[in-house]
Design a protein around this motif. Sequence first.
Motif, PDB file in Angstrom:
ATOM      1  N   ASP A 153     138.469 -54.681  73.993  1.00 16.71           N
ATOM      2  CA  ASP A 153     137.237 -54.119  74.550  1.00 16.71           C
ATOM      3  C   ASP A 153     136.840 -54.816  75.853  1.00 16.71           C
ATOM      4  O   ASP A 153     136.454 -54.167  76.819  1.00 16.71           O
ATOM      5  CB  ASP A 153     136.089 -54.197  73.545  1.00 16.71           C
ATOM      6  N   ALA A 154     136.935 -56.126  75.854  1.00 16.27           N
ATOM      7  CA  ALA A 154     136.586 -56.880  77.064  1.00 16.27           C
ATOM      8  C   ALA A 154     137.522 -56.526  78.209  1.00 16.27           C
ATOM      9  O   ALA A 154     137.080 -56.367  79.359  1.00 16.27           O
ATOM     10  CB  ALA A 154     136.631 -58.382  76.788  1.00 16.27           C
ATOM     11  N   PHE A 155     138.807 -56.376  77.917  1.00 17.58           N
ATOM     12  CA  PHE A 155     139.767 -56.009  78.958  1.00 17.58           C
ATOM     13  C   PHE A 155     139.505 -54.600  79.484  1.00 17.58           C
ATOM     14  O   PHE A 155     139.593 -54.341  80.679  1.00 17.58           O
ATOM     15  CB  PHE A 155     141.206 -56.105  78.455  1.00 17.58           C
ATOM     16  N   ARG A 213     137.817 -55.540  88.573  1.00 16.48           N
ATOM     17  CA  ARG A 213     139.029 -55.054  87.905  1.00 16.48           C
ATOM     18  C   ARG A 213     140.319 -55.616  88.491  1.00 16.48           C
ATOM     19  O   ARG A 213     141.341 -55.646  87.815  1.00 16.48           O
ATOM     20  CB  ARG A 213     139.072 -53.530  87.910  1.00 16.48           C
ATOM     21  N   TRP A 214     140.309 -56.085  89.716  1.00 13.29           N
ATOM     22  CA  TRP A 214     141.530 -56.622  90.324  1.00 13.29           C
ATOM     23  C   TRP A 214     141.643 -58.137  90.149  1.00 13.29           C
ATOM     24  O   TRP A 214     142.600 -58.754  90.614  1.00 13.29           O
ATOM     25  CB  TRP A 214     141.603 -56.260  91.804  1.00 13.29           C
ATOM     26  N   SER A 215     140.691 -58.727  89.459  1.00 14.74           N
ATOM     27  CA  SER A 215     140.726 -60.162  89.179  1.00 14.74           C
ATOM     28  C   SER A 215     141.349 -60.402  87.809  1.00 14.74           C
ATOM     29  O   SER A 215     141.269 -59.555  86.920  1.00 14.74           O
ATOM     30  CB  SER A 215     139.310 -60.732  89.176  1.00 14.74           C
ATOM     31  N   ILE A 216     141.918 -61.557  87.652  1.00 12.79           N
ATOM     32  CA  ILE A 216     142.469 -61.919  86.339  1.00 12.79           C
ATOM     33  C   ILE A 216     141.310 -62.245  85.410  1.00 12.79           C
ATOM     34  O   ILE A 216     140.462 -63.085  85.725  1.00 12.79           O
ATOM     35  CB  ILE A 216     143.433 -63.116  86.462  1.00 12.79           C
ATOM     36  N   HIS A 217     141.285 -61.574  84.296  1.00 14.42           N
ATOM     37  CA  HIS A 217     140.225 -61.799  83.314  1.00 14.42           C
ATOM     38  C   HIS A 217     140.385 -63.207  82.728  1.00 14.42           C
ATOM     39  O   HIS A 217     141.500 -63.612  82.384  1.00 14.42           O
ATOM     40  CB  HIS A 217     140.329 -60.743  82.211  1.00 14.42           C
ATOM     41  N   PRO A 218     139.282 -63.963  82.603  1.00 16.26           N
ATOM     42  CA  PRO A 218     139.396 -65.323  82.054  1.00 16.26           C
ATOM     43  C   PRO A 218     140.048 -65.362  80.668  1.00 16.26           C
ATOM     44  O   PRO A 218     140.775 -66.296  80.339  1.00 16.26           O
ATOM     45  CB  PRO A 218     137.952 -65.810  81.980  1.00 16.26           C
TER      46      PRO A 218
END
Length: 68
Positions: A27-29, A38-43
């Motif tokens: 869900d977080a992704f 959206r173009w950043s790496i999710h922590p």
Amino acid sequence: DERAKIVADLKSKLIQFMKEHVYPSEDAFQKASVSQNRWSIHPRMEELKQLAKERGLWNLFMPLESDP
């Protein structure tokens, strides 16, 4: 056969990792994929990467000697 045992063990570890860590993060992704970031790496991805490395589940196709 020793290889079959290794593969079965690895499969079991992967399934458990997916259930415990990856599926709960979907869900977080998904939300991040439609956000301005959206173009950043999710922590969470970095956390999952580290957990996978600790469990020997990262870069399964690479020989251990090649992974720094």
